[in-house]
Design an enzyme around this catalytic site. Structure first.
Site, PDB file in Angstrom:
ATOM      1  CE1 TYR A  11      -4.362   1.287  -0.319  1.00 46.08           C
ATOM      2  CE2 TYR A  11      -3.549   2.689   1.493  1.00 46.08           C
ATOM      3  CZ  TYR A  11      -4.620   2.424   0.378  1.00 46.08           C
ATOM      4  OH  TYR A  11      -5.505   3.094   0.366  1.00 46.08           O
ATOM      5  CE  LYS A  58      -7.278   6.064   0.184  1.00 46.41           C
ATOM      6  NZ  LYS A  58      -8.536   6.581  -0.162  1.00 46.41           N
TER       7      LYS A  58
END
Ligand SMILES: NC(=O)c1ccc[n+]([C@@H]2O[C@H](COP(=O)([O-])OP(=O)(O)OC[C@H]3O[C@@H](n4cnc5c(N)ncnc54)[C@H](O)[C@@H]3O)[C@@H](O)[C@H]2O)c1
Length: 260
Positions: free
Chosen positions: A157, A164
């Site tokens: 990720y 995020k």
């Protein structure tokens, strides 16, 4: 009659019928909301218009969040159909492929970082700012989608996890800035779901298997699960909730995998 009856909600991020935004649109439509949609790139206009038609909407506007002029134009165009807005759904994320694969530092670049943060994080408060004239005076809310990779290391990720984390911080700053106007800001941290964006993440299917094995509910979540919570958060039922990151992840984020 649903709990979103009479509410006007702009939904960004519908790209396919697997998109989280599609699940959100369906749940909001079922609860009586009127919807408007955005798309990116002319070749997706017809496809998004078809989805909009499923939900009784003919308001479909171009909005590439990389472009300030398009953001402005989206809300001027929306204003010619609607005199106010009760909900804004930000379901947008993008990072260059090398930024979401393999070794974090190998994939790290100034440009990859910039693009991931620009498209996936900056765009949320930017859209909220542009929507403000329409949102004012209606006790509405803005909502975004985030992922566990902001809080914990999730393989591959990488740079998106940083973006995020920024997006989640913006939820709190937006809640503080918009709260005095009666407008709320929230996020849903969704468990992994097989969508087009997710397929860009290396080895995504092994994440799905891992979550199914270890989440308290022993399953992955669906766009219906996320859509229903989104509809709730956008509604007056959630009038007391703002600045909050709600996990819709079958409980996965609450356990230490392997020790549950
Ligand atoms: N699928 C998952 O596992 C998962 C989990 C948690 C959070 N999320 C988040 O949910 C959101 C929606 O993703 P999804 O999984 O439904 O995938 P998706 O591919 O269906 O949707 C991603 C959307 O981002 C839009 N987008 C990309 N660049 C854009 C730009 N420059 N301007 C405007 N829109 C742009 C795409 O057009 C697309 O509609 C993303 O923020 C994603 O990070 C996804």
């Amino acid at each position: 009659m649903g709990f979103l009856n009479g509410k006007r909600i702009l939904v960004t991020g519908v790209l396919s019928n697997r998109s989280i935004a599609y699940g959100i649109a369906r749940a909001c439509h079922q609860q009586g909301a009127q919807l408007a949609f955005t798309y990116v790139g002319d070749r997706f206009k017809d496809r998004v218009s078809e989805f909009a038609g499923e939900f009784g909407s003919n308001i479909v506007l171009p909005c590439d969040v990389a472009d300030d002029a398009q953001i402005e134009a989206t809300f001027s165009a929306l204003q010619s159909s609607w005199d106010g807005l009760d909900g804004l759904v930000h379901s947008i994320g993008f990072a260059p492929r090398e930024a979401i694969a393999g070794d974090f530092l190998e994939g790290l670049s100034r440009e990859g970082f910039r693009v991931a943060h620009d498209i996936s994080a900056y765009s949320f408060p930017a859209l909220a700012k542009a929507a403000l004239p329409l949102l004012k005076g209606r006790n509405g809310s803005v909502l975004t989608l985030t992922y566990l990779g902001s809080e914990k290391v999730v393989p591959n990720y990488n740079t998106m996890g940083l973006a995020k984390a920024s997006l989640e911080a913006s939820v709190r700053y937006l809640a503080s800035a918009l709260g005095p106007l009666g407008i709320r800001a929230n996020a849903i941290s969704a468990g992994p779901i097989k969508t087009l964006a997710a397929s860009g993440i290396k080895d995504f299917s092994s994440i799905l298997k891992f979550v199914e094995a270890h989440a308290p509910l022993r399953r992955n979540v669906t766009i219906e699960d996320v859509g229903n919570v989104a509809a709730f958060l956008l509604s007056d039922l959630a009038a007391g909730i703002t600045g909050e990151i709600t996990h819709v992840d079958a409980g996965f984020s609450t356990v230490t995998p392997g020790m549950e």
